[in-house]
Design a protein around this motif. Sequence first.
Motif, PDB file in Angstrom:
ATOM      1  N   ALA A 105       0.840  -1.199   0.000  1.00  0.00           N
ATOM      2  CA  ALA A 105       0.000   0.000   0.000  1.00  0.00           C
ATOM      3  C   ALA A 105       0.875   1.250   0.000  1.00  0.00           C
ATOM      4  O   ALA A 105       2.004   1.236   0.499  1.00  0.00           O
ATOM      5  N   ASN A 106       0.354   2.317  -0.572  1.00  0.00           N
ATOM      6  CA  ASN A 106       1.075   3.588  -0.601  1.00  0.00           C
ATOM      7  C   ASN A 106       0.555   4.470   0.531  1.00  0.00           C
ATOM      8  O   ASN A 106      -0.553   5.000   0.452  1.00  0.00           O
ATOM      9  N   LEU A 107       1.369   4.588   1.579  1.00  0.00           N
ATOM     10  CA  LEU A 107       0.991   5.371   2.755  1.00  0.00           C
ATOM     11  C   LEU A 107       1.901   6.589   2.921  1.00  0.00           C
ATOM     12  O   LEU A 107       2.122   7.063   4.034  1.00  0.00           O
ATOM     13  N   GLN A 108       2.381   7.123   1.805  1.00  0.00           N
ATOM     14  CA  GLN A 108       3.249   8.291   1.877  1.00  0.00           C
ATOM     15  C   GLN A 108       2.528   9.450   2.571  1.00  0.00           C
ATOM     16  O   GLN A 108       1.390   9.780   2.236  1.00  0.00           O
ATOM     17  N   LEU A 167       5.887   3.830   3.361  1.00  0.00           N
ATOM     18  CA  LEU A 167       5.561   4.699   4.497  1.00  0.00           C
ATOM     19  C   LEU A 167       6.452   5.941   4.518  1.00  0.00           C
ATOM     20  O   LEU A 167       6.636   6.572   5.560  1.00  0.00           O
ATOM     21  N   GLN A 168       6.988   6.311   3.376  1.00  0.00           N
ATOM     22  CA  GLN A 168       7.871   7.478   3.308  1.00  0.00           C
ATOM     23  C   GLN A 168       7.161   8.726   3.830  1.00  0.00           C
ATOM     24  O   GLN A 168       6.060   9.066   3.388  1.00  0.00           O
ATOM     25  N   ALA A 222       8.514  -6.105   6.828  1.00  0.00           N
ATOM     26  CA  ALA A 222       9.522  -6.598   5.889  1.00  0.00           C
ATOM     27  C   ALA A 222       9.474  -5.822   4.577  1.00  0.00           C
ATOM     28  O   ALA A 222       8.420  -5.696   3.951  1.00  0.00           O
ATOM     29  N   GLU A 223      10.613  -5.252   4.207  1.00  0.00           N
ATOM     30  CA  GLU A 223      10.798  -4.483   2.967  1.00  0.00           C
ATOM     31  C   GLU A 223       9.905  -3.242   2.892  1.00  0.00           C
ATOM     32  O   GLU A 223       9.745  -2.658   1.821  1.00  0.00           O
ATOM     33  N   ALA A 224       9.336  -2.857   4.013  1.00  0.00           N
ATOM     34  CA  ALA A 224       8.565  -1.615   4.034  1.00  0.00           C
ATOM     35  C   ALA A 224       9.522  -0.432   3.924  1.00  0.00           C
ATOM     36  O   ALA A 224      10.626  -0.449   4.479  1.00  0.00           O
ATOM     37  N   ASN A 225       9.111   0.617   3.214  1.00  0.00           N
ATOM     38  CA  ASN A 225       9.941   1.807   3.034  1.00  0.00           C
ATOM     39  C   ASN A 225       9.665   2.776   4.183  1.00  0.00           C
ATOM     40  O   ASN A 225       8.592   3.378   4.253  1.00  0.00           O
ATOM     41  N   LEU A 226      10.664   2.925   5.064  1.00  0.00           N
ATOM     42  CA  LEU A 226      10.519   3.798   6.232  1.00  0.00           C
ATOM     43  C   LEU A 226      11.385   5.053   6.119  1.00  0.00           C
ATOM     44  O   LEU A 226      11.652   5.712   7.120  1.00  0.00           O
ATOM     45  N   ILE A 241      12.460  -3.707  12.382  1.00  0.00           N
ATOM     46  CA  ILE A 241      13.081  -2.669  11.569  1.00  0.00           C
ATOM     47  C   ILE A 241      14.290  -3.198  10.800  1.00  0.00           C
ATOM     48  O   ILE A 241      14.689  -2.613   9.791  1.00  0.00           O
ATOM     49  N   GLU A 242      14.879  -4.310  11.269  1.00  0.00           N
ATOM     50  CA  GLU A 242      15.987  -4.930  10.534  1.00  0.00           C
ATOM     51  C   GLU A 242      15.540  -5.348   9.143  1.00  0.00           C
ATOM     52  O   GLU A 242      16.301  -5.295   8.183  1.00  0.00           O
ATOM     53  N   LEU A 243      14.278  -5.753   9.037  1.00  0.00           N
ATOM     54  CA  LEU A 243      13.743  -6.225   7.759  1.00  0.00           C
ATOM     55  C   LEU A 243      13.218  -5.092   6.878  1.00  0.00           C
ATOM     56  O   LEU A 243      12.904  -5.299   5.709  1.00  0.00           O
ATOM     57  N   ALA A 244      13.124  -3.909   7.465  1.00  0.00           N
ATOM     58  CA  ALA A 244      12.573  -2.767   6.726  1.00  0.00           C
ATOM     59  C   ALA A 244      13.673  -1.970   6.035  1.00  0.00           C
ATOM     60  O   ALA A 244      14.865  -2.181   6.254  1.00  0.00           O
ATOM     61  N   LYS A 245      13.258  -1.025   5.186  1.00  0.00           N
ATOM     62  CA  LYS A 245      14.182  -0.153   4.485  1.00  0.00           C
ATOM     63  C   LYS A 245      14.071   1.251   5.082  1.00  0.00           C
ATOM     64  O   LYS A 245      13.032   1.883   4.979  1.00  0.00           O
ATOM     65  N   GLY A 246      15.147   1.697   5.707  1.00  0.00           N
ATOM     66  CA  GLY A 246      15.158   3.028   6.283  1.00  0.00           C
ATOM     67  C   GLY A 246      16.454   3.741   5.975  1.00  0.00           C
ATOM     68  O   GLY A 246      17.318   3.224   5.266  1.00  0.00           O
TER      69      GLY A 246
END
Length: 328
Positions: free
Chosen positions: A247-250, A269-270, A285-289, A305-310
């Motif tokens: 989903a796009n939650l920008q 989630l940018q 996982a692979e969520a854009n933070l 957060i290890e699995l996310a992209k930040g």
Amino acid sequence: MSDNNTDALRNWLIVLAFIFILCLFIVFLAFLNIEGLSIEQRLDYGIKALTTTGTIFAGIALIINAFYGAKRAEAMHKSAEAANKSAEAALKNAEAAQDKQITERFAKAIEQLGNEKIETRLGGIYTLERIAKDSKDDHWTIMEVLTAFVRENAPLKKDEEQELPKIRTDIQAALTVIGRRNSKNEHENQRLNLSNIDITGVDLIKANLERADFISSNLEGALLREARLQNAEFYDANLRSAVLSEANLQKAYLSGTKLQQANLYKANLQGSFLPGANLHLANLAEANLQGTNLSGAKNLESYQIELAKGDRTTILPENLQPPEHWKA
């Protein structure tokens, strides 16, 4: 040019041709009978006189033709103006007829929304969707009608009344229509008011819900995969077990939101705002933070957060440190 003008031009040309021939004959005879000149001189002068006379008559013919040509052009211009006025009047009449038809369809659809029979209410909902597509001017009014219909018929229950019932068919239909809307027909300051509603288990996969307000709403178990939720507001909303993968939650506002066990796999989630959000067992996982504000987030663990992209712009709770791969 009118038939009368065409006949007049033809008659003038016939008369002119007759006069021209007669004059040629007279001039030619006159020069042939001049005394004191040889035959060759008479013929020479006669030919020159005929040539001059022909030139004069040709000029007269051109003037007459130009005159009637101008008349013809003027008549065509007036005819074109009349045709344009007729077309404009026809267009206005058509627009008036269309406006009247849309008004009648709108009134009928609103009446259907209040009907006891579910099939009649569904008919009203889909009629409103067609009107929104047909008339840009009525688009936002119809969105307001449909969101009001949802708020009126799916209000948030008190805690002691909380259940997990299947969402009503007409409520699902109204939300589906809202999710199919063309947001290009809206202004930036126009927001969908879907606050304080209970739409547990709603199916809004790939729905367009940009600038939607779900303040304090219950969306537990909602299917929002690949939904467009940019600039949406979920303050104090319940998204437990909701599927928000891809989903796009920008720039969405999720402060205080309940996201326990929510699936945010590959969600964008940018720039979103999640202070105080409960992320217990949420899949990131692979969520854009990148640029996401997670300050004060509850039950957020380092493995998530290890699995996310930040990156360096991601704001984490004080008890967590950014993973090494975020610093690269």
